[in-house]
Write a protein that holds these residues in place. Structure first.
Motif, PDB file in Angstrom:
ATOM      1  N   VAL A 317      -0.009   3.381 -15.591  1.00 42.72           N
ATOM      2  CA  VAL A 317      -1.279   2.816 -15.120  1.00 42.72           C
ATOM      3  C   VAL A 317      -1.139   2.147 -13.758  1.00 42.72           C
ATOM      4  CG1 VAL A 317      -3.122   1.190 -15.666  1.00 42.72           C
ATOM      5  CG2 VAL A 317      -1.745   2.113 -17.475  1.00 42.72           C
ATOM      6  N   ASP A 318      -0.136   1.289 -13.632  1.00 45.67           N
ATOM      7  CA  ASP A 318      -0.078   0.481 -12.418  1.00 45.67           C
ATOM      8  C   ASP A 318       0.182   1.289 -11.153  1.00 45.67           C
ATOM      9  OD1 ASP A 318      -0.855  -1.685 -13.754  1.00 45.67           O
ATOM     10  OD2 ASP A 318       1.078  -2.704 -13.789  1.00 45.67           O
ATOM     11  N   PRO A 319       1.062   2.303 -11.197  1.00 39.35           N
ATOM     12  CA  PRO A 319       1.206   3.116  -9.982  1.00 39.35           C
ATOM     13  C   PRO A 319      -0.117   3.748  -9.551  1.00 39.35           C
ATOM     14  CG  PRO A 319       3.030   3.517 -11.449  1.00 39.35           C
ATOM     15  CD  PRO A 319       2.072   2.647 -12.203  1.00 39.35           C
ATOM     16  N   ILE A 320      -0.942   4.141 -10.515  1.00 41.15           N
ATOM     17  CA  ILE A 320      -2.219   4.769 -10.158  1.00 41.15           C
ATOM     18  C   ILE A 320      -3.158   3.721  -9.555  1.00 41.15           C
ATOM     19  CG2 ILE A 320      -4.240   6.010 -11.075  1.00 41.15           C
ATOM     20  CD1 ILE A 320      -1.589   7.623 -11.070  1.00 41.15           C
ATOM     21  N   ARG A 321      -3.238   2.569 -10.205  1.00 36.61           N
ATOM     22  CA  ARG A 321      -4.099   1.506  -9.661  1.00 36.61           C
ATOM     23  C   ARG A 321      -3.647   1.159  -8.239  1.00 36.61           C
ATOM     24  NH1 ARG A 321      -6.640  -2.450 -13.807  1.00 36.61           N
ATOM     25  NH2 ARG A 321      -6.475  -3.880 -12.047  1.00 36.61           N
ATOM     26  N   TYR A 322      -2.332   1.035  -8.073  1.00 37.27           N
ATOM     27  CA  TYR A 322      -1.785   0.680  -6.764  1.00 37.27           C
ATOM     28  C   TYR A 322      -2.125   1.746  -5.733  1.00 37.27           C
ATOM     29  CZ  TYR A 322       1.600  -0.214  -3.062  1.00 37.27           C
ATOM     30  OH  TYR A 322       2.171  -0.452  -1.841  1.00 37.27           O
ATOM     31  N   PHE A 323      -1.856   2.991  -6.082  1.00 39.57           N
ATOM     32  CA  PHE A 323      -2.058   4.081  -5.133  1.00 39.57           C
ATOM     33  C   PHE A 323      -3.514   4.146  -4.665  1.00 39.57           C
ATOM     34  CE2 PHE A 323      -3.271   8.481  -4.236  1.00 39.57           C
ATOM     35  CZ  PHE A 323      -2.377   8.786  -3.217  1.00 39.57           C
ATOM     36  N   LEU A 324      -4.440   4.083  -5.621  1.00 37.45           N
ATOM     37  CA  LEU A 324      -5.856   4.242  -5.267  1.00 37.45           C
ATOM     38  C   LEU A 324      -6.287   3.199  -4.233  1.00 37.45           C
ATOM     39  CD1 LEU A 324      -7.529   5.001  -8.738  1.00 37.45           C
ATOM     40  CD2 LEU A 324      -7.169   6.597  -6.851  1.00 37.45           C
ATOM     41  N   LEU A 325      -5.779   1.999  -4.379  1.00 37.80           N
ATOM     42  CA  LEU A 325      -6.251   0.952  -3.471  1.00 37.80           C
ATOM     43  C   LEU A 325      -5.371   0.768  -2.236  1.00 37.80           C
ATOM     44  CD1 LEU A 325      -7.585  -1.602  -6.049  1.00 37.80           C
ATOM     45  CD2 LEU A 325      -8.829   0.072  -4.711  1.00 37.80           C
ATOM     46  N   ARG A 326      -4.147   1.285  -2.288  1.00 35.63           N
ATOM     47  CA  ARG A 326      -3.253   1.121  -1.141  1.00 35.63           C
ATOM     48  C   ARG A 326      -3.417   2.249  -0.130  1.00 35.63           C
ATOM     49  NH1 ARG A 326      -1.279   1.284   2.774  1.00 35.63           N
ATOM     50  NH2 ARG A 326       0.748   0.626   3.578  1.00 35.63           N
ATOM     51  N   GLU A 327      -3.696   3.443  -0.654  1.00 37.22           N
ATOM     52  CA  GLU A 327      -3.609   4.628   0.182  1.00 37.22           C
ATOM     53  C   GLU A 327      -4.712   4.705   1.247  1.00 37.22           C
ATOM     54  OE1 GLU A 327      -1.087   6.321   0.086  1.00 37.22           O
ATOM     55  OE2 GLU A 327      -1.510   8.236   1.073  1.00 37.22           O
ATOM     56  N   VAL A 328      -5.905   4.241   0.890  1.00 34.37           N
ATOM     57  CA  VAL A 328      -7.055   4.467   1.771  1.00 34.37           C
ATOM     58  C   VAL A 328      -7.825   3.155   1.959  1.00 34.37           C
ATOM     59  CG1 VAL A 328      -9.207   5.748   1.983  1.00 34.37           C
ATOM     60  CG2 VAL A 328      -7.273   6.773   0.808  1.00 34.37           C
ATOM     61  N   PRO A 329      -8.188   2.826   3.214  1.00 32.70           N
ATOM     62  CA  PRO A 329      -9.005   1.617   3.407  1.00 32.70           C
ATOM     63  C   PRO A 329     -10.323   1.756   2.635  1.00 32.70           C
ATOM     64  CG  PRO A 329      -8.189   2.462   5.503  1.00 32.70           C
ATOM     65  CD  PRO A 329      -7.847   3.497   4.472  1.00 32.70           C
TER      66      PRO A 329
END
Ligand code: MSP
Length: 642
Positions: A317-329
């Motif tokens: 879960v956490d890698p996905i949550r992190y990725f979604l919000l980190r990858e794109v402004p």
């Protein structure tokens, strides 16, 4: 003193589609801001839910031979399950089929009528059913196609109630001008202002052409147009028209978070409706961008919408949550790719954060028997690090208040970098070599651990499970959500002498090649299964064109240079056949001899690795193994199977 309130909403999701990462994106973003606000001492109301009325849903249900409510119930459950898996901390889940919602929508309609803003007329236009939108002749593309989805529209004329939206045009423009935070990001505000300045038309707000919706009070032939119904959810969830409601206090909403495609509904229809109702407007409507997948638009027809459940199972879960919000402004469009996801997991999570925790706690175990050391002998570099911590808190707060999630994460990872650098520079392993340096060694590891403790607080809104796991390893049982953010900012709170918990890596490194290969194989398999399940119905005569016979295996041998193939000699009653079968990985030749199996007898002969095969042995696939269809001994070779 009562806490300040904070109200954040996601759009309510249509139930004619199942959840994909686009939906997960908005909901995770709202979860992060909710968790952060709760940590900061706010009384948060976080709302999400489903939009269940309208023609699209009526049609989707018809196709599935379900009632609209049955379809809604099943999709709602999928949303609820996903939000649970994604650790979404919503306070309420609203459905537009809830009785209390329906009542509020009818009340709103009546109030707008009483205020003289709704009148009965006739509507004629080009209607796009999938988009539930009427278009004017000049807006249509290529003849009569919808300018939004490019599908064909139909000309419709029906009696309709209208909302006098144009009456509020100037008032709305003035509001947008005077409240720069009303529409964000700013680039979107300009788009909306330009649209309003073109002139608002009155809005058709009822339909007689379908039934699945909330009836217009006192004229039940009409159902209320889906956007009026849907937008009202933001106040019906608070029982806003009930003066005794204890949830009214949350209004006006602090943030309506929406995708860019539905910004206009939220910044034109919704505020003018609220003006008519005399209800204050939300403080901010924030439009985020859209995700593509591996460079392509996500769509049902392309079948490339990514199921978040599957992603969570694969990556956590956490890698996905992190990725979604980190990858794109937040506010811009972005692309989802496995390469980018794996890269983020390996570099930011496993390397930077995971290593920091592991090496620090490893040394606390090694040098202090797993007991937290003391802050004994301060140096300039420690003071600088604590200053960096304070700065990070401030910038994370500022970014989160602007929903600049990626900037907040960049700030947090600068602190992760600073902590790793602190350890490299202070080199505890070198200090440990000399007893004289014991006090300094204690201070260094104490400081690093306290920094990690602070990190657990900062990452908590984004990755709640990871934050709690880090705290477990540090053996801290204080709750994360305090009533006062300043309390959280305090440093040097670790208790020297206390034992740390069990130390385990939080993010193992992923093998990019292997994972991408696996995903490709899984996709292929899924595609095959889809193809298989697409097989058309056939009639009896069609089936009888395939001749299946019982055959007894007389001989079996491996095919040289092939891992998969076996050459079989089979008795089919009145003849013997040579058949090459791809079952060598599942059976040794000896196991097969003597078995009576099902054989497709009228298959055209073919050569496999140069060997003639005159038929096919039927087998089921179990994982990567094959099991042949065995028949009882009493079935004589040559018996027809039908
Ligand atoms: N039911 C309406 C909203 C009513 S709110 C009062 C609706 N529903 S939706 O299910 O079609 O879309 C919900 C949200 O998902 C929208 O904000 C939309 O922008 C978002 N997304 C749908 N696909 C998306 C991506 N590919 N990427 C990011 N967000 C996407 O509209």
């Amino acid at each position: 003193m009562s806490k300040p309130t904070f109200y954040v909403t996601t759009p309510i999701y249509y139930v004619n589609d199942v959840p994909h990462i686009g939906h997960a994106y908005t909901t995770v973003a709202c979860d992060v801001i909710s968790r952060y606000k709760r940590m900061s001492g706010y009384d948060v109301f976080f709302l999400t839910g489903t939009d269940e009325h309208g023609q699209k849903i009526e049609q989707a249900a018809q196709q599935k031979k379900l009632s609209p409510k049955e379809l809604a119930d099943s999709v709602v459950q999928r949303y609820k399950n996903l939000w649970k898996k994604l650790n979404i901390s919503n306070n309420h889940f609203i459905r537009t089929t809830d009785e209390s919602h329906k009542k509020t929508v009818q009340e709103a309609f009546k109030k707008m009528q009483e205020n003289g803003d709704i009148y009965l007329d006739e509507y004629e236009g080009w209607y796009c059913t999938p988009c539930e939108t009427y278009w004017t002749e000049t807006q249509l593309l290529d003849g009569n196609c919808c300018p939004s989805c490019r599908r064909e529209t139909t000309k419709l004329k029906e009696p309709s109630y209208f909302f006098n939206m144009s009456k509020y045009q100037d008032k709305l423009l003035k509001h947008i001008e005077e409240n720069p935070d009303f529409i964000k990001p700013a680039s979107r505000r300009n788009e909306i202002v330009a649209f309003i300045k073109e002139g608002l038309r009155n809005l058709s707000v009822s339909r007689v052409s379908f039934k699945w919706g909330i009836p217009v009070p006192r004229d039940e032939k009409h159902v209320i147009y889906v956007w009026i119904d849907a937008l009202t959810n933001y106040i019906s969830a608070l029982d806003y028209f009930d003066s005794n409601s204890d949830k009214r206090k949350y209004w006006p909403a602090d943030f309506h978070v929406v995708g860019k495609d539905i910004l206009r509904f939220h910044t034109v229809y919704w505020p003018t409706m609220l003006m008519s109702l005399g209800v204050p407007l939300p403080k901010t409507v924030f439009a985020h961008g859209w995700w593509t997948v591996e460079g392509q638009k996500m769509s049902k027809s392309l079948g490339n919408a990514i199921d978040p459940n599957w992603l969570i199972e694969k990556f956590g879960v956490d890698p996905i949550r992190y990725f979604l919000l980190r990858e794109v402004p937040f506010g811009l469009d972005g692309d989802f790719s496995f390469k980018a996801l794996i890269h983020r997991i390996n570099s930011d999570l496993a390397n930077d954060l995971g290593n920091l925790l592991n090496r620090t706690l490893g040394m606390v175990k090694r040098y202090f028997n797993g007991q937290i050391p003391d802050y004994k002998m301060e140096d300039e570099i420690d003071i600088e690090l604590f200053k960096k911590i304070e700065e990070t808190f401030n910038s994370v707060e500022a970014h989160l208040n602007e929903l600049a999630f990626n900037k907040a994460l960049i700030s947090i990872w600068e602190l992760v970098g600073a902590l790793n650098k602190y350890i490299d520079t202070t080199a505890p392993w070198a200090l440990a070599k000399d007893k004289e340096n014991r006090n300094r060694l204690e201070t260094v590891l104490y400081t690093a651990m306290d920094g990690i403790r602070i990190l657990s607080l900062l990452i908590y809104p984004f990755m709640p499970d990871t934050a709690l796991e880090i705290r477990k390893q540090l053996n801290i049982d204080e709750p994360v959500e305090k009533s006062n953010f300043d309390e959280l900012k305090k440093v040097k709170l670790l208790k020297p002498g206390k034992s740390i918990g069990e130390v385990t890596p939080i993010f193992p490194r992923l093998d990019e090649k292997e994972i991408i290969e696996n995903i490709k194989n899984e996709n292929k398999k899924e595609e095959n299964q889809k193809q298989e399940s697409k097989v058309e119905q056939i009639d009896y005569n069609h089936f009888m064109t395939v001749q299946i016979k019982a055959g007894k295996i007389l001989e079996a041998e491996n095919v040289p240079k092939s891992e998969k193939l076996l050459k079989l000699k089979i008795d089919l009653g009145d003849e013997k056949r040579q058949i090459v079968a791809g079952i060598a990985k599942s059976y040794s030749p000896g196991e097969l001899v003597g078995k009576t199996v099902a054989v497709v007898a009228n298959l055209k002969p073919a050569k496999l690795m140069g060997i003639l095969s005159e038929g096919m042995v039927l087998a089921a696939t179990v994982g990567d193994r094959h099991r042949v269809l065995e028949l009882p001994d009493e079935v004589m070779p040559g018996t027809i199977i039908k």
